[in-house]
Design an enzyme around this catalytic site. Structure first.
Site, mmCIF file in Angstrom:
data_model
loop_
_atom_site.group_PDB
_atom_site.id
_atom_site.type_symbol
_atom_site.label_atom_id
_atom_site.label_comp_id
_atom_site.label_asym_id
_atom_site.label_seq_id
_atom_site.Cartn_x
_atom_site.Cartn_y
_atom_site.Cartn_z
ATOM 1 N N GLY A 1 0.792 -1.219 0.000
ATOM 2 C CA GLY A 1 0.000 0.000 0.000
ATOM 3 C C GLY A 1 0.826 1.273 0.000
ATOM 4 N N SER A 2 0.394 2.228 0.791
ATOM 5 C CA SER A 2 0.983 3.570 0.760
ATOM 6 C C SER A 2 2.441 3.623 1.200
ATOM 7 C CB SER A 2 0.157 4.513 1.648
ATOM 8 O OG SER A 2 -1.143 4.669 1.121
ATOM 9 N N THR A 3 2.950 2.556 1.826
ATOM 10 C CA THR A 3 4.365 2.574 2.216
ATOM 11 C C THR A 3 5.288 2.565 0.998
ATOM 12 O OG1 THR A 3 4.389 0.148 2.419
ATOM 13 C CG2 THR A 3 3.941 1.426 4.427
ATOM 14 N N MET A 4 4.745 2.310 -0.212
ATOM 15 C CA MET A 4 5.558 2.331 -1.433
ATOM 16 C C MET A 4 5.554 3.701 -2.102
ATOM 17 S SD MET A 4 6.894 -0.608 -1.482
ATOM 18 C CE MET A 4 7.740 -0.487 -3.050
ATOM 19 N N LYS A 5 4.704 4.607 -1.669
ATOM 20 C CA LYS A 5 4.626 5.927 -2.315
ATOM 21 C C LYS A 5 5.942 6.702 -2.268
ATOM 22 C CE LYS A 5 -0.349 6.406 -1.706
ATOM 23 N NZ LYS A 5 -1.466 7.005 -0.933
#
Length: 595
Positions: free
Chosen positions: A310-314
């Protein structure tokens, strides 16, 4: 006729023939005896030894598994195993010496078994069945790996054919805290799980041998000395720091209990050396008592289990944008009207953030902003960034069952696939893989191998992100913690950089909108990072499920203690508060916060 000319009578001729044959046989026997006793005497010695000399194996001590400070995580302790020779026992019924005794003094197999059963505390009928089943065998285990006093109590019964041998039993001082990492051995001291299995050959060592003489009854008359000394197994020194391991385990267990989560894992890495300083999982088990062990408890979830990050890859999508040269830290992204449509598929933000810079894209965790960035780049840009960080490839710990993760590659990308990949959907990682990615970011873009073994020298790596870009992204992630969803990851006295993630779990019919994975990934101290940590909590069932509410506080508590234990100086001393560490009976350290 002259008597000298007379031929020998038949009787005398036969006599001389017998004498000649007898002499010839005697000569052959004497020659053979001379050959065996003088010229080839080793033959008789070997034959004699085969009937009287026995060779026993001397068990080798299995090597220890230690943490980076020499704390034992797996040790072998000597124990006794009671054995029996069923042939000797059943031979009592035909032993002439035994039969020559008065009836009342004779020993019978049944009487011996009854006395043995009483000494062992087991049923006589069951024990007799075992002896019956092994009647023609010369070896049978009775009780394995028992304390000396228990073995002596059995031997005191003086049952025919019963004796003891030395064995080693594995003991795990840290119990459930390191269970999935260290693993365990079986009763034969062979590795079955974890590092015990992965490095079984090195840990085993080589058994020795010694010889002794036995009489016709099998009693040892004389030892002939040690012929081959045993070689202890190699000790293995891990990178794990048990102080951090205990702390991380305690906090992870607490959040799983509090949030009624299905499982969880956490990993702490030294960003400069790639050393795993802590790796913990929930649920766990006690390797010293596996009577109630469930198969699911064996999983080293930090290395094996996969989830969408999820958003931890942004932050890495932003990194790819900066590395491409099409964007800089001042670039503006128009996220209006707060959503993007791809046919029937719609990507949404929490609200319309309008025109925002890259830092705000991360602070607000804008799916639309990240998607706009990804779609403006060449189609393989985001994929290449993720791949270079190690996503979709095994980390290379050599750990049994280590996953490769999933990073799909399409010959032709659909815009929706590029968009969803940019904010962490459509791929799968392990907790360790995600920690590795943040380690690279924290180490000024320099990627070193991740290892479970203590390193004396910094390993060689490669520069996968320009240092200035990595520093810019880490600086942006500080704002996520001070202004965005990661506020509960703050640590007094230290700057924290990190990113939250709240991911819908995949069910049988697609995404389950009432089941979540809560994530926080971060690095400290942000101005000169030393540690990277990822906390993953699977399926919290309490009222809280956002990564910033569930996982970020775990990061804060663990890292606050870790920074103090490792004497890492604060980079924001004006916000420092007193932290005192005390020993307890349940864990060696706990945090006591001063006023």
């Amino acid at each position: 006729m002259n008597t000298n000319e007379r031929s020998l009578s038949p009787s005398r001729w036969r006599l001389y023939l017998v004498y000649g044959i007898a002499f010839l046989l005697f000569a052959v026997a004497a020659g053979r005896l001379f050959y065996l006793t003088v010229l080839d005497k080793e033959f008789l010695q070997n034959q004699g030894e085969m009937r009287a000399v026995r060779t026993e194996s001397i068990p080798a001590t299995r090597g220890m598994i230690l943490d980076r400070n020499g704390e034992p995580l797996a040790v072998s302790t000597p124990t006794w195993t009671v054995i029996a020779n069923p042939r000797d026992l059943w031979a009592l019924a035909e032993d002439p010496k035994n039969l020559a005794k008065p009836v009342g003094e004779r020993k019978t197999p049944e009487q011996e078994i009854a006395r043995l059963a009483e000494a062992m505390g087991v049923g006589s009928a069951l024990l007799k069945e075992r002896f019956e089943a092994n009647r023609n065998k010369g070896f049978m285990y009775l009780k394995r790996q028992i304390p000396p006093h228990e073995a002596e109590a059995i031997l005191d019964a003086e049952v025919v054919g019963v004796s003891k041998i030395k064995e080693y039993k594995r003991f795990y001082p840290a119990g459930e805290v390191t269970a999935q990492v260290v693993g365990f051995t079986n009763i034969d001291d062979k590795g079955q799980e974890g590092l015990e299995l992965a490095y079984d050959q090195a840990l085993q060592g080589k058994p020795g041998e010694f010889s002794y003489m036995k009489d016709l009854k099998g009693n040892i008359i004389r030892t002939l000395g040690q012929e081959v000394p045993e070689q202890a197994g190699e000790n293995i020194e891990l990178s794990i720091d048990m102080r951090l391991q205990y702390l991380a385990y305690r906090e992870l267990k607490a959040v799983v209990t509090e949030q009624r989560a299905s499982s969880a894992s956490a990993v702490i890495l030294d960003v400069r050396t790639g050393e795993v300083l802590a790796m913990v999982n929930q649920p766990s088990f006690n390797p010293n008592d596996r009577s109630d062990l469930e198969p699911e408890e064996l999983r080293n979830r930090a290395v094996i289990d996969l989830f969408e990050p999820g958003s931890t890859m942004k932050p890495f999508s932003v990194t790819a944008a900066l590395r491409s040269g099409q964007y800089n830290t001042e670039s503006i992204i128009d996220t209006s009207p707060g959503y993007m449509k791809f046919g029937r598929y719609t990507i949404r933000d929490f609200r319309n953030y309008g025109k925002i810079n890259l830092e705000t894209v991360l602070v607000k965790s804008s799916n639309v902003g990240t998607s706009h960035i990804a779609l403006s780049l060449p189609q393989d840009t985001i994929w290449n960034m993720f791949y270079e960080l190690g996503i979709g490839s095994p980390v290379g710990l050599g750990f049994p069952g280590e996953t490769t993760g999933k990073l799909p590659m399409h010959p032709k990308w659909h815009p929706s696939e590029i968009a969803t990949l940019s904010y962490g959907y459509g791929l799968a990682v392990s907790t360790l893989q995600l920690a590795q990615a943040y380690m690279v970011l924290a180490n000024h873009g320099y990627k070193v191998p991740v290892t479970l073994f203590k390193q004396d020298m910094p390993p060689q790596g490669e520069q996968v992100i320009p240092a200035n870009i990595a520093q810019d992204v880490v600086h942006m992630l500080q704002a996520v913690v001070t202004e965005g969803s990661g506020k509960k990851a703050q640590i007094p006295g230290y700057n924290v950089a990190g990113k939250t993630g709240t991911v819908h779990k995949v069910g049988e019919g697609g995404y389950a909108y009432d089941q979540y994975i809560s994530l926080f990934a971060g690095v400290v101290p942000a101005t000169n990072p030393r540690l990277a940590m990822v906390v993953m909590v699977n399926d919290p069932k309490g009222r809280k499920y956002y990564g910033g509410e569930v996982s970020a506080p775990v990061f804060s508590r663990v890292m606050e203690g870790a920074l103090t234990m490792l004497n890492i100086p604060p980079d924001r001393p004006e916000g420092l508060r007193e932290v005192r560490l005390e020993e307890t009976d349940k864990a060696p350290y706990r945090i006591v916060q001063g006023n």
